[in-house]
Design an enzyme around this catalytic site. Structure first.
Site, short mmCIF file in Angstrom:
data_model
loop_
_atom_site.label_atom_id
_atom_site.label_comp_id
_atom_site.label_asym_id
_atom_site.label_seq_id
_atom_site.Cartn_x
_atom_site.Cartn_y
_atom_site.Cartn_z
N ASP A 69 1.17 -1.14 -0.30
CA ASP A 69 -0.07 0.08 -0.02
C ASP A 69 0.92 1.06 -0.31
O ASP A 69 1.89 1.26 0.69
CB ASP A 69 -1.08 0.02 1.18
CG ASP A 69 -2.36 0.94 1.18
OD1 ASP A 69 -2.93 0.84 -0.14
OD2 ASP A 69 -2.09 1.82 1.66
N GLY A 151 0.99 6.61 -11.93
CA GLY A 151 0.41 7.47 -10.63
C GLY A 151 1.14 8.93 -10.64
O GLY A 151 0.97 9.67 -11.73
N LYS A 173 15.01 4.17 -10.50
CA LYS A 173 13.65 4.29 -9.79
C LYS A 173 13.91 3.08 -8.74
O LYS A 173 13.63 3.25 -7.43
CB LYS A 173 12.60 4.04 -10.34
CG LYS A 173 11.14 4.36 -9.82
CD LYS A 173 10.11 4.43 -10.49
CE LYS A 173 8.85 4.38 -9.62
NZ LYS A 173 7.54 4.17 -10.19
N ARG A 179 9.19 2.22 -2.73
CA ARG A 179 8.68 0.65 -3.03
C ARG A 179 10.27 0.11 -3.29
O ARG A 179 10.11 -0.97 -2.50
CB ARG A 179 7.91 0.47 -4.12
CG ARG A 179 7.40 -0.83 -4.19
CD ARG A 179 6.41 -1.17 -5.43
NE ARG A 179 5.20 -0.46 -5.00
CZ ARG A 179 4.91 0.54 -5.79
NH1 ARG A 179 5.38 0.65 -6.89
NH2 ARG A 179 3.75 1.32 -5.45
#
Length: 196
Positions: A69, A151, A173, A179
């Site tokens: 999440d 996003g 990234k 993440r």
């Protein structure tokens, strides 16, 4: 070992497999197992929602399930959109609509500091749970830049790299993202768990 991802997001799946494959772990989507669990994210924190999703998919498949999440927390907006990042502005908006709304709400706002947060939870059929949290600080750009990512990536600017998330390569990234950081910590915790 095989983990089921509590998501329909192919890009999340790729990110997880890129990082966890080094441990010999394969991650698959719940839909690949013929399971479609749609969990209502009623939690007030990223930890709550991550656990809700992982637990529901683990119970539906009988396999260890992993859920992420994540969201964007903007200081000038009191931490919003936060856990509502994917639903910001209501169901009618796509990714571009959401980041345009964010830019609109940021007009004239300072500071423009923000952070991406990711919480990864893995639930095992025996009741064990592993949780890892990663954060990546940055600022909100004045206009979208870059074609990559998804996003809010086009408006999340990294001052030290002078690029938005959408301008980074996948490797860059994964190295610095929320993440990527959560997965690195999760990887360590999972390694310890498997060696018990």
């Amino acid at each position: 070992m095989k983990l089921v991802l509590a998501s329909q997001n192919e890009k999340k799946l790729k990110e997880m497999n890129d990082i966890l494959s080094q441990l010999g772990i394969e991650v698959c989507l719940q839909s690949q197992l013929g399971v479609h669990v749609d969990v209502e994210e009623t939690g007030e924190t990223f930890e709550d929602n991550s656990l809700l999703k992982a637990k529901a998919v683990m119970e539906a498949t009988g396999m260890p399930a992993i859920a992420d999440d994540s969201g964007l927390c903007v200081d000038a907006l009191g931490g919003a959109p936060g856990v509502y990042s994917a639903r910001y502005g209501g169901p009618g908006l796509d990714d571009a609509g959401r980041y345009r709304l964010l830019l609109e709400n940021m007009r004239g706002q300072t500071p423009r500091t923000a952070k991406f947060v990711s919480v990864i939870t893995c639930c095992f059929p025996n009741g064990d749970v592993i949780t890892a949290r990663g954060e990546c600080p940055g600022t909100i750009a004045y206009a979208p830049q870059g074609e990559g990512g998804f996003g809010y990536d086009p408006v999340f600017f990294l001052p030290q790299r002078k690029k938005t998330f959408a301008q980074l390569t996948a490797e860059e990234k994964n190295e610095i993202s929320h993440r990527g950081r959560a997965l690195a910590l999760f990887q360590e915790k999972l390694k310890e768990y498997l060696n018990k």
